[in-house]
Design a protein around this motif. Structure first.
Motif, PDB file in Angstrom:
ATOM      1  N   ALA A 166      26.613 -18.611   4.651  1.00 35.66           N
ATOM      2  CA  ALA A 166      25.497 -17.836   5.174  1.00 35.66           C
ATOM      3  C   ALA A 166      25.867 -16.360   5.152  1.00 35.66           C
ATOM      4  CB  ALA A 166      25.178 -18.292   6.594  1.00 35.66           C
ATOM      5  N   GLY A 167      24.890 -15.490   5.085  1.00 32.51           N
ATOM      6  CA  GLY A 167      25.130 -14.055   5.181  1.00 32.51           C
ATOM      7  C   GLY A 167      25.452 -13.385   3.867  1.00 32.51           C
ATOM      8  N   GLY A 168      25.698 -14.154   2.826  1.00 26.48           N
ATOM      9  CA  GLY A 168      26.019 -13.578   1.527  1.00 26.48           C
ATOM     10  C   GLY A 168      26.795 -14.588   0.708  1.00 26.48           C
ATOM     11  N   PRO A 169      26.981 -14.309  -0.581  1.00 23.78           N
ATOM     12  CA  PRO A 169      27.704 -15.260  -1.438  1.00 23.78           C
ATOM     13  C   PRO A 169      29.143 -15.412  -0.973  1.00 23.78           C
ATOM     14  CG  PRO A 169      26.605 -13.548  -2.740  1.00 23.78           C
ATOM     15  CD  PRO A 169      26.526 -13.110  -1.316  1.00 23.78           C
ATOM     16  N   PRO A 170      29.739 -16.583  -1.172  1.00 23.20           N
ATOM     17  CA  PRO A 170      31.139 -16.781  -0.809  1.00 23.20           C
ATOM     18  C   PRO A 170      32.018 -15.842  -1.634  1.00 23.20           C
ATOM     19  CG  PRO A 170      30.098 -18.868  -1.460  1.00 23.20           C
ATOM     20  CD  PRO A 170      29.149 -17.783  -1.805  1.00 23.20           C
ATOM     21  N   PRO A 171      33.153 -15.427  -1.090  1.00 22.76           N
ATOM     22  CA  PRO A 171      34.084 -14.609  -1.873  1.00 22.76           C
ATOM     23  C   PRO A 171      34.403 -15.304  -3.197  1.00 22.76           C
ATOM     24  CG  PRO A 171      34.851 -14.890   0.407  1.00 22.76           C
ATOM     25  CD  PRO A 171      33.677 -15.765   0.257  1.00 22.76           C
ATOM     26  N   ALA A 172      34.270 -14.577  -4.305  1.00 22.39           N
ATOM     27  CA  ALA A 172      34.389 -15.200  -5.627  1.00 22.39           C
ATOM     28  C   ALA A 172      35.809 -15.637  -5.921  1.00 22.39           C
ATOM     29  CB  ALA A 172      33.918 -14.214  -6.697  1.00 22.39           C
ATOM     30  N   GLU A 173      35.916 -16.796  -6.546  1.00 23.63           N
ATOM     31  CA  GLU A 173      37.209 -17.273  -7.035  1.00 23.63           C
ATOM     32  C   GLU A 173      37.038 -17.678  -8.490  1.00 23.63           C
ATOM     33  OE1 GLU A 173      39.194 -20.251  -4.758  1.00 23.63           O
ATOM     34  OE2 GLU A 173      38.888 -19.210  -2.847  1.00 23.63           O
ATOM     35  N   PRO A 174      38.126 -17.656  -9.260  1.00 21.26           N
ATOM     36  CA  PRO A 174      38.007 -18.078 -10.667  1.00 21.26           C
ATOM     37  C   PRO A 174      37.507 -19.522 -10.728  1.00 21.26           C
ATOM     38  CG  PRO A 174      40.216 -17.220 -10.168  1.00 21.26           C
ATOM     39  CD  PRO A 174      39.504 -17.343  -8.870  1.00 21.26           C
ATOM     40  N   GLY A 175      36.650 -19.810 -11.665  1.00 18.95           N
ATOM     41  CA  GLY A 175      36.122 -21.164 -11.796  1.00 18.95           C
ATOM     42  C   GLY A 175      34.906 -21.408 -10.929  1.00 18.95           C
ATOM     43  N   ASP A 176      34.431 -20.422 -10.198  1.00 17.56           N
ATOM     44  CA  ASP A 176      33.204 -20.603  -9.416  1.00 17.56           C
ATOM     45  C   ASP A 176      31.989 -20.601 -10.341  1.00 17.56           C
ATOM     46  OD1 ASP A 176      34.561 -20.640  -7.080  1.00 17.56           O
ATOM     47  OD2 ASP A 176      33.689 -18.796  -6.247  1.00 17.56           O
ATOM     48  N   ARG A 177      31.042 -21.397  -9.983  1.00 18.25           N
ATOM     49  CA  ARG A 177      29.755 -21.327 -10.684  1.00 18.25           C
ATOM     50  C   ARG A 177      28.668 -21.203  -9.620  1.00 18.25           C
ATOM     51  NH1 ARG A 177      25.992 -24.972 -12.697  1.00 18.25           N
ATOM     52  NH2 ARG A 177      27.256 -26.807 -12.234  1.00 18.25           N
ATOM     53  N   ALA A 178      27.883 -20.148  -9.677  1.00 20.29           N
ATOM     54  CA  ALA A 178      26.761 -19.978  -8.743  1.00 20.29           C
ATOM     55  C   ALA A 178      25.718 -21.040  -9.063  1.00 20.29           C
ATOM     56  CB  ALA A 178      26.159 -18.590  -8.885  1.00 20.29           C
ATOM     57  N   LEU A 179      25.146 -21.650  -8.026  1.00 22.13           N
ATOM     58  CA  LEU A 179      24.286 -22.815  -8.247  1.00 22.13           C
ATOM     59  C   LEU A 179      22.796 -22.497  -8.134  1.00 22.13           C
ATOM     60  CD1 LEU A 179      26.518 -25.289  -6.256  1.00 22.13           C
ATOM     61  CD2 LEU A 179      26.154 -25.287  -8.731  1.00 22.13           C
ATOM     62  N   GLN A 180      22.473 -21.375  -7.525  1.00 20.34           N
ATOM     63  CA  GLN A 180      21.059 -21.063  -7.329  1.00 20.34           C
ATOM     64  C   GLN A 180      20.547 -20.131  -8.428  1.00 20.34           C
ATOM     65  OE1 GLN A 180      22.728 -20.014  -3.674  1.00 20.34           O
ATOM     66  NE2 GLN A 180      21.063 -20.901  -2.468  1.00 20.34           N
TER      67      GLN A 180
END
Lengths: 430, 430
Positions: free
Chosen positions: A361-375
């Motif tokens: 909540a409040g903003g996107p999670p801190p990015a990590e390598p291998g993340d894929r945004a789902l929305q």
């Protein structure tokens, strides 16, 4: 096209009536669609119906026939009816792409706008997503079970006549090869298939006469249904009539695993080595799995897929999570985990295997390598920016699901009951 | 109104193509709809959807848009497409009235006409009857469980958006008092109801503000939802805001049997002795039965009714039973019991209690005192003679079911699993 605005629970409009009175109707709200749990020990769900939601939203308007019905129902004030005549959705919609998998708590769809814009969409949004996702979620398990063998959806007679069309679409999205439903072919471009039923054989004076009629009309590449009387005699007659170029035989009853082996041997002995075997008759993902070792070329699946294989609704809810920037939640739900608009990414190992669904909540999670945004953005300022139609996006959704399933941990594709394929981690608001 | 002809399995039309080739398309056929068994230990089923079948039949035509779709699908010959353009149903339909109960083997619907007239209706007829009868069958058990207390159908978000409309109709037919679904109100005249959801309370700065807004807009006779935060505080606030004339409070979560007693005592102590208590939240026929002793005034039922309480499709089949006067049946079914057109009566004691369902081939069973013929004419020579519309016949169907249920042996109304309320006796052809 008729308006979809009456496919709505009465209380959405009485809430609007009351909120217009209190002045809260213009508050800026975020509603989220999510499932609290997956049904029945399932490892993942499959999002389907999003494009149909967008279709329905385009037709959601309080036009004169709708207002006339509401006037006749006599629940709303004249003021509210006049207000509704000018109602337009000018908000935003974001959501998981069709063909994405979801887990408990995944923010599958997010609607932002004024209360009056967003609240009235609840019933329709949930009806579509709960239905289509239930079918796609069951269908995907059947497709995984079937491996390379194609599945034909043939459940139209076992669900509401319009649900049948949506089911055929959802099943195809999840990897089914084709459907028996002609309207799904017209409306969404789903490939259609089918040749004959037992009635056709019974109509004729003999099975041979029926087969001759069918081959004359549909060619030797057709599928002959061989279990109306005696299967062994049926196969013999089928090959005699059509020749060894016969396309396929279908068996719709009996012990399919045993019959498939016998019929394969018989076909081969008759020189019909290229004739395929199609099995149908109360198959579900478990029945398909049990036939892995049998010489089967294609499956027909009916009731179980259109009824979500025991879970005919996905159980998603549409919850108000934010009002004028303030997180809100019922007492029974923790505001820390459920209040406020959510962002979601799926985290992966460097190998590409998914490890967790991170929801914040409040903003996107801190990015990590291998993340894929789902929305992905679906509507901006009331204008559709997502898939242009529920038909054209279907192949993309199908391809996407294929890729996503490969990224799940292997145990996440198991048919047996268990935990979700990856855990959902909810980050508190930053 | 758009044609319903594509709500059909592809094989109905390829069979037609083949039968036109063989000449069998003009054979005189009887198709029968029946269920081989009742789902899950149920004692009776309730026929619903018949009037919707007749609505759909009136719109079943191969008009230019339909033919264009079939041409595009590329499966049918030009000859067949031209033939279909002139297709009209000129046959007869007989069936159990809506609101009639049925048992295994009951000939719920009988379609007679040429093969080409009757075969193409299979998918649509079954989709409608299987869906609507599944909902009505579950709903009737809930109504029996609820006794004199009214039930509100509120399951629209838990089924396909059009299935929701048909579900509301079927539930009302089976005795539900009202529905949340606005389109069911418009289309079929089902009474609609609903006031507010948790989102409305969360929207406002306090529960009190929300209640004030609702009462200002909808009057003190409204139903206030009191379980968003603390139920005891919610009830106190509700009565303070609306006064003791408050129409009702709704509780949607928690241990409903315990809460109902507490809330009744609290309301009475506040002088709101006439304020009703509405319970909702995952109720089904068993949950309703468990609340018999609780001070409840009305129930709201969602998922379980639209999903047929675990049996979301009635499992009816559409079988060819007669061709040119000759009984036909698959090998796995006995011609003696299943071949040939059937007549059905329900036999009763002189007290009016039903004793058996008698089904005979070749003509009506020999008449006995207390017999009631179960089939009514619905279509003659292609013209509708049954209920004029799916809306206008609804009250009659509702009344009829009420009378029929009273005639069943008392153990036939039990919720527990068991045998059908009366046995079906199949008389061999005379």
């Amino acid at each position: 096209m008729p308006s979809t605005a009456l496919l709505t629970d009465a209380y959405e409009l009485t809430m609007l009536e009351s909120a217009l009175r209190s002045g809260a109707a213009q508050r800026h709200c975020t509603f989220e669609v999510f499932a609290r749990r997956l049904p029945d020990g399932r490892r993942y769900g499959v999002v389907a119906g999003t494009a149909r939601v967008l279709d329905a939203l385009e037709r959601f308007r309080f036009d004169e026939p709708v207002l006339e019905a509401l006037r006749a129902a006599g629940r709303l004030s004249q003021q509210t009816l006049e207000h509704l005549a000018a109602w337009r959705f000018t908000g935003d919609v974001d959501g998981y792409a069709e063909g994405e998998v979801y887990f408990p708590g995944s923010p599958v769809l997010t609607v932002t706008g004024t209360f009056e814009e967003a609240v009235v969409l609840e019933t329709l949004v949930l009806a579509v997503l709960n239905h289509d996702s239930a079918v796609a979620s069951a269908a995907a398990r059947m497709v995984v079970s079937a491996g390379d063998r194609p599945i034909i959806e043939m459940g139209s007679r076992r669900t509401h006549e319009e649900a049948a069309v949506a089911s055929a679409r959802a099943a195809h999205l999840a990897g089914f090869a084709s459907t028996s439903n002609l309207e799904a072919g017209r409306r969404y471009g789903v490939p259609t298939s089918g040749t004959s039923a037992h009635a056709f054989t019974l109509l004729h004076d003999s099975e041979e006469e029926a087969f001759r009629a069918q081959v004359a009309a549909l060619g030797t590449g057709t599928t002959l249904l061989v279990d109306t009387y005696d299967i062994r005699a049926g196969v013999e007659t089928a090959v005699r009539v059509a020749g060894p170029e016969l396309g396929a035989v279908r068996i719709d009853s009996g012990d399919l695993a045993v019959l498939a082996v016998q019929v394969r041997q018989q076909l081969d002995s008759l020189g019909a080595t290229g004739t395929r075997i199609v099995l149908s008759g109360d198959l579900d993902e478990f029945g398909i799995a049990a036939l892995r070792a049998a010489p089967v070329d294609a499956y027909g699946v009916g009731t179980s897929v259109v009824q979500g294989s025991g879970s005919p609704t996905a159980g998603m809810v549409y919850k108000l999570v934010e009002v004028d920037g303030r997180p809100v939640a019922k007492r029974s739900e923790s505001k820390a985990s459920h209040g406020g608009r959510k962002w979601a990414v799926r985290r992966h190992r460097s190998s590409g295997t998914a490890t967790e669904e991170v929801v914040s909540a409040g903003g996107p999670p801190p990015a990590e390598p291998g993340d894929r945004a789902l929305q992905v953005p679906l509507v901006r300022g009331g204008e559709r920016v997502g898939p242009a139609s529920s038909g054209s996006g279907l192949q993309a959704a199908r391809d996407h699901l294929g890729e996503v399933l490969v990224s799940l941990p292997w145990e996440g594709l198991a048919l047996s009951k268990g935990d979700p394929a990856v855990p959902t981690r909810v980050l508190p608001p930053v």
